[in-house]
Design a protein around this motif. Structure first.
Motif, mmCIF file in Angstrom:
data_model
loop_
_atom_site.group_PDB
_atom_site.id
_atom_site.type_symbol
_atom_site.label_atom_id
_atom_site.label_comp_id
_atom_site.label_asym_id
_atom_site.label_seq_id
_atom_site.Cartn_x
_atom_site.Cartn_y
_atom_site.Cartn_z
ATOM 1 N N GLU A 24 82.772 58.110 66.478
ATOM 2 C CA GLU A 24 84.090 58.735 66.627
ATOM 3 C C GLU A 24 84.067 59.650 67.845
ATOM 4 O O GLU A 24 83.087 60.344 68.081
ATOM 5 C CB GLU A 24 84.435 59.548 65.382
ATOM 6 N N ASN A 51 91.432 50.955 74.309
ATOM 7 C CA ASN A 51 92.603 50.976 73.419
ATOM 8 C C ASN A 51 92.544 49.875 72.363
ATOM 9 O O ASN A 51 93.486 49.114 72.177
ATOM 10 C CB ASN A 51 93.892 50.840 74.223
ATOM 11 N N LYS A 52 91.432 49.809 71.693
ATOM 12 C CA LYS A 52 91.166 48.878 70.578
ATOM 13 C C LYS A 52 90.967 47.434 71.017
ATOM 14 O O LYS A 52 90.793 46.555 70.178
ATOM 15 C CB LYS A 52 92.286 48.950 69.531
ATOM 16 N N SER A 68 87.050 48.229 66.251
ATOM 17 C CA SER A 68 87.722 49.444 66.675
ATOM 18 C C SER A 68 89.036 49.585 65.923
ATOM 19 O O SER A 68 90.049 49.010 66.325
ATOM 20 C CB SER A 68 87.971 49.406 68.188
ATOM 21 N N PRO A 69 89.044 50.360 64.841
ATOM 22 C CA PRO A 69 90.279 50.515 64.066
ATOM 23 C C PRO A 69 91.359 51.300 64.802
ATOM 24 O O PRO A 69 92.553 51.099 64.556
ATOM 25 C CB PRO A 69 89.820 51.252 62.810
ATOM 26 N N ASP A 70 90.934 52.191 65.686
ATOM 27 C CA ASP A 70 91.856 52.927 66.550
ATOM 28 C C ASP A 70 91.064 53.383 67.757
ATOM 29 O O ASP A 70 89.840 53.235 67.789
ATOM 30 C CB ASP A 70 92.504 54.115 65.823
ATOM 31 N N LYS A 71 91.733 53.952 68.745
ATOM 32 C CA LYS A 71 91.012 54.197 69.991
ATOM 33 C C LYS A 71 90.012 55.338 69.898
ATOM 34 O O LYS A 71 89.225 55.537 70.802
ATOM 35 C CB LYS A 71 91.998 54.406 71.145
ATOM 36 N N HIS A 73 87.776 55.477 67.399
ATOM 37 C CA HIS A 73 86.658 54.995 66.596
ATOM 38 C C HIS A 73 86.177 53.629 67.087
ATOM 39 O O HIS A 73 86.993 52.754 67.394
ATOM 40 C CB HIS A 73 87.052 54.857 65.118
#
Lengths: 118, 111
Positions: A24, A51-52, A68-71, A73
């Motif tokens: 993270e 960006n994922k 990558s669930p969001d940018k 993580h």
């Protein structure tokens, strides 16, 4: 405040197991990376997400799957672990910075996850 | 494929001495990075060099870039024990988000 964090810090497991490492970053960066550092300290890029979206996928066995669930993580899942996977895995993040004459990405590294496969 | 070579890979030196680490790379690039790694620790960014002739200094460390020669140097002045670490140079080959690391120079400064 930790800028780039990884869990776990140490991971000891048996051959054939499946494991995940989480990363993270709270820097607001768009790009994240996974690197592998072997016992000789050689550092090699494995994956990069912007960006994922996967943008760099080096020659890595398909037992390694980034997600990558969001940018903020970027997780790394490893299936069917092998002895040769033992290494320190570093997560990093960066943001493109524009200066006169061009741009650059200074990468900020997490503390690393030492993976030992027995 | 971009290759990044550091020289020397190992260096043991006395406190108070000066020395230089060299980083050669094989293809055109004007973005070069120096990182420091202490044993068992993460990588810490030291310098970002963005143009031919760029020079940056922080304390006893000075980095320079010659893009025509495809060479960067990291000069250590009057070394102290606290500078013992592994120093990596890394070069961006043109794909903005990707950098290629050299093998690192393990610097051991004897008190």
């Amino acid at each position: 405040d930790t800028a780039v964090s990884q869990t776990p810090k140490y991971l000891v497991t048996q051959m054939g197991n499946d494991k995940s490492i989480k990363c993270e970053q709270n820097l607001g960066h768009d790009t994240m990376y996974w690197y592998k550092q072997d016992s000789k300290k050689f550092l090699k890029i494995m994956f990069s997400y912007n960006n994922k979206e996967l943008i760099i996928n080096e020659t890595v066995p398909n037992r390694f799957s980034p997600k990558s669930p969001d940018k903020a993580h970027l997780n790394l899942h490893i299936n069917s672990l092998e002895l040769g996977d033992s290494a320190v895995y570093f997560c990093a993040s960066s943001q493109e910075i524009w200066r006169e004459g061009g741009s650059y990405n200074e990468q900020f590294f997490g503390p690393g996850t030492r993976l030992t496969v027995l | 494929e971009l290759k990044v070579e550091q020289n020397p890979l190992f260096l043991s030196m006395q406190e108070g001495k000066n020395y230089t680490i060299y980083c050669n790379y094989s293809t055109t690039s004007d973005r070069l990075y120096w990182y420091r790694q202490d044993p068992g620790k993460s990588l810490e960014s030291l310098f970002v060099l963005l143009s031919n002739g760029a020079v940056k200094q922080e304390g006893r460390l000075m980095a320079s870039l010659d893009t025509k020669a495809r060479l960067s140097t990291l000069h250590i002045t009057a070394a102290v024990h606290d500078l013992s670490a592994t120093y990596f140079c890394a070069v961006a080959p043109g794909i903005v988000d990707k950098i290629i690391f050299g093998k690192g120079t393990r610097l051991h400064i004897l008190p």
